[in-house]
Structures are given as C-alpha cells and as structure tokens.
Motif scaffolding. Structure first.
Motif, mmCIF file in Angstrom:
data_model
loop_
_atom_site.group_PDB
_atom_site.id
_atom_site.type_symbol
_atom_site.label_atom_id
_atom_site.label_comp_id
_atom_site.label_asym_id
_atom_site.label_seq_id
_atom_site.Cartn_x
_atom_site.Cartn_y
_atom_site.Cartn_z
ATOM 1 N N CYS A 1 -15.150 1.234 9.444
ATOM 2 C CA CYS A 1 -16.265 2.025 8.333
ATOM 3 C C CYS A 1 -18.080 1.244 8.670
ATOM 4 C CB CYS A 1 -16.129 1.516 6.357
ATOM 5 S SG CYS A 1 -14.842 2.155 6.033
ATOM 6 N N GLY B 1 -4.354 -3.348 2.514
ATOM 7 C CA GLY B 1 -5.918 -2.709 2.942
ATOM 8 C C GLY B 1 -6.839 -2.157 2.369
ATOM 9 N N ALA C 1 -12.077 5.375 7.103
ATOM 10 C CA ALA C 1 -11.994 4.913 8.304
ATOM 11 C C ALA C 1 -10.708 3.643 7.200
ATOM 12 C CB ALA C 1 -12.591 3.712 8.971
ATOM 13 N N ASP C 2 -10.016 3.079 8.057
ATOM 14 C CA ASP C 2 -8.684 2.261 6.996
ATOM 15 C C ASP C 2 -8.945 0.700 6.707
ATOM 16 O OD1 ASP C 2 -7.430 3.890 6.871
ATOM 17 O OD2 ASP C 2 -5.749 4.115 7.786
ATOM 18 N N THR C 3 -10.346 -0.201 7.335
ATOM 19 C CA THR C 3 -10.811 -0.883 7.700
ATOM 20 C C THR C 3 -12.417 -1.000 7.539
ATOM 21 O OG1 THR C 3 -11.091 -1.070 10.199
ATOM 22 C CG2 THR C 3 -8.915 -1.547 10.019
ATOM 23 N N ALA D 1 -8.426 0.171 2.425
ATOM 24 C CA ALA D 1 -8.769 1.988 1.889
ATOM 25 C C ALA D 1 -7.065 2.175 0.392
ATOM 26 C CB ALA D 1 -7.794 2.623 2.277
ATOM 27 N N GLU D 2 -6.366 0.984 0.341
ATOM 28 C CA GLU D 2 -5.369 1.120 -0.540
ATOM 29 C C GLU D 2 -6.079 0.236 -1.552
ATOM 30 O OE1 GLU D 2 -0.997 -1.119 -1.538
ATOM 31 O OE2 GLU D 2 -2.044 -1.198 0.339
#
Length: 296
Positions: free
Chosen positions: A145, A109, A139-141, A111-112
C-alpha cells in the motif's frame, strides 16, 4: 537500543533506511495488552514504516500513518516525532477493532483485518502547512500500500520490506531519487531492489543492521551514516488534556462533575490516566493551566 540506519550508494540515485525497533514494539504491546496477535503484528509493521518514512522525508514535526477500513479492525495508526539533540525519534501506535473474535487468529493479514478502506499519511510540520495524502488499500500488505502511495503521490519509486512478530519490528526502505549527472550506474535501482527482495522477514528481524546490509549489498558498498536512536514516546500531558477540557465550556464540565464527581480521561497511545477533581475542574474553567498532580 533501537536504531535507524541511513545509507546511500555512491554514484547512484538510490538511498535507503533500515530500522530495528524491538524495544519500541514491546513498549507499545505492554501498554495495550488486550491487542490480539494479528493486530499487534500489523502495529509492529506500522511502527517500522512510520520510522522509515519520518527519516526519509526529513520532517521536523509529526508524521502520522493511518489505515482505516470497514473490516473488524477499523483503525491502525502510528505516529512519529523526529529525533532531537535530547532524544531519539519517538514512535507510538494504537488500534481500534470491533470484534475481538474476528481478529484473534494467528495469521490474519492486513486485507482480512481492515477490509476495504484507505491509507492516510499526514505530515504536520512545526512550521508551514499541514499536508495529507490518501490512497486506497489496493494491496494485501502495508508495504504494498505504501509503495502505491509513493508511486501516485510522490512520483518517487520506493520499495519497503516490513516485518514484525511478538518480539520485534523491523523495516527496510529503498528509494530512487531523480536522475542527474551523479548517477554513474543506471542499473542500480533494479539491481538493488532485486537484492533486497531476497531478504526474509526472519532475517530482517534477527540480523543486526550492519549484518543485514552486508548480507544484501556487500558488493555495492553502501555508505553508512551514523545510526540514530528510536524509542517509544508520547506527546500527551496533563496540560494538553486540561486545555482540551477547557474548550468544552463551563456548563458541560460542571454537568460531567455533577454526574460523576470528577472527570477522568486517558491517552489512547500510552494509556496514561488523568483525573481532574471537582476543584481542579473549577480551576481550569477559569484557566486551563491546571497544575495538580498527574494520576496514573
């Protein structure tokens, strides 16, 4: 043909945009075949997002969206030019990554991939001042964000739903405008956002725009505007590269020619290759308006 569809809900303060751009994403992927799947996926979401944002802010100029970080992917970037009478809204995107093996999994994703960083939105109008807004990657997506960006920078509640796969990119945006006497439905924002939350990424990618709106909002009767075309497009040209080389100065240009025999450069967005012979370099030292043929 790829399209973006604007819609509003009468007697409310809610507006929206819906984009589906499979051909645009396929064109980007064809020009950057070395992008690992997770990187291409994130670029698909970036393309959908920049199309939605350009239509929402109604910018007569270039809108660029950058995600910068300290992870394996150092940069994700998408740009958009607004539609004109001659052509549709033009989109393009690039990525920069350091370790291919670290971004080659099937499901990494945002963040990774990007790690800690920031998202930068730049509005560069044809007339007026350039504006840049920055918000952290909290945010992770990408959608999360961007929602945080609008909450902090624009103070306009905004929700986004983005989807991408190997075959396409799509996105939905809802935005709540400042309240006024025209709003006869104070619960509209919460209700419409909850309905939009029921859309799956598969539906967003596979359904035709009108089917998506009917699936989500058939009881709220959104009013549709004429859809507008969206397409891949790049602003590079041999003349622009010649102007850039001209700025290096005669000494630097002649040094490169002495070492390499010519000057070769290419556009990061579309991968078009431009070659300037020794004679062409001497010509653009005097004048950057080089008119020798383009070399792909």
């Amino acid at each position: 043909m790829d399209r973006i569809q604007r819609f509003i809900f009468d007697q409310t303060n809610v507006r929206g945009e819906l984009v589906n751009a499979p051909e645009t994403l396929r064109e980007v992927r064809s020009r950057h075949a070395d992008y690992p799947e997770p990187v291409a996926h994130q670029l698909g979401e970036m393309l959908a997002a920049v199309a939605l944002l350009t239509a929402t802010v109604k910018l007569d100029g270039v809108l660029s969206l950058e995600v910068r970080g300290n992870g394996p992917v150092s940069l994700l970037m998408a740009e958009s030019n607004p539609a004109t009478a001659e052509q549709g809204q033009q989109l393009r995107a690039i990525a920069r990554f350091n370790d291919v093996t670290a971004v080659s999994g099937d499901s990494a994703g945002l963040a990774e991939l990007v790690g800690e960083g920031q998202i930068v939105m730049t509005l560069d109008p044809k007339e007026g001042q350039r504006y840049q807004g920055i918000v952290g990657l909290e945010a992770d997506t990408l959608a999360g964000c961007l929602e945080a960006y609008f909450e902090r920078s624009e103070q306009l509640p905004t929700r986004l739903w983005l989807a991408a796969d190997a075959e396409g990119a799509a996105g939905l945006l809802l935005q709540q405008l400042p309240d006024d006497e025209r709003n006869q439905d104070p619960d509209a924002w919460n209700r419409l956002a909850m309905l939009a939350d029921t859309i799956s990424q598969r539906e967003l990618l596979d359904l035709a725009p009108l089917d998506t709106l009917n699936r989500l909002f058939h009881e709220d009767n959104p009013r549709l505007f004429d859809p507008a075309p969206v397409e891949f497009g790049c602003t590079c040209s041999r003349e622009r590269f010649a102007n850039g080389l001209h700025q290096l100065g005669a000494e630097e240009l002649r040094s490169i020619v002495a070492e390499q025999g010519e000057i070769e450069t290419h556009c990061h967005f579309c991968n078009t290759r431009y070659v300037f012979s020794a004679a062409a370099v001497e010509s653009l030292i005097d004048s950057p308006d080089d008119s020798s043929p383009i070399v792909h």
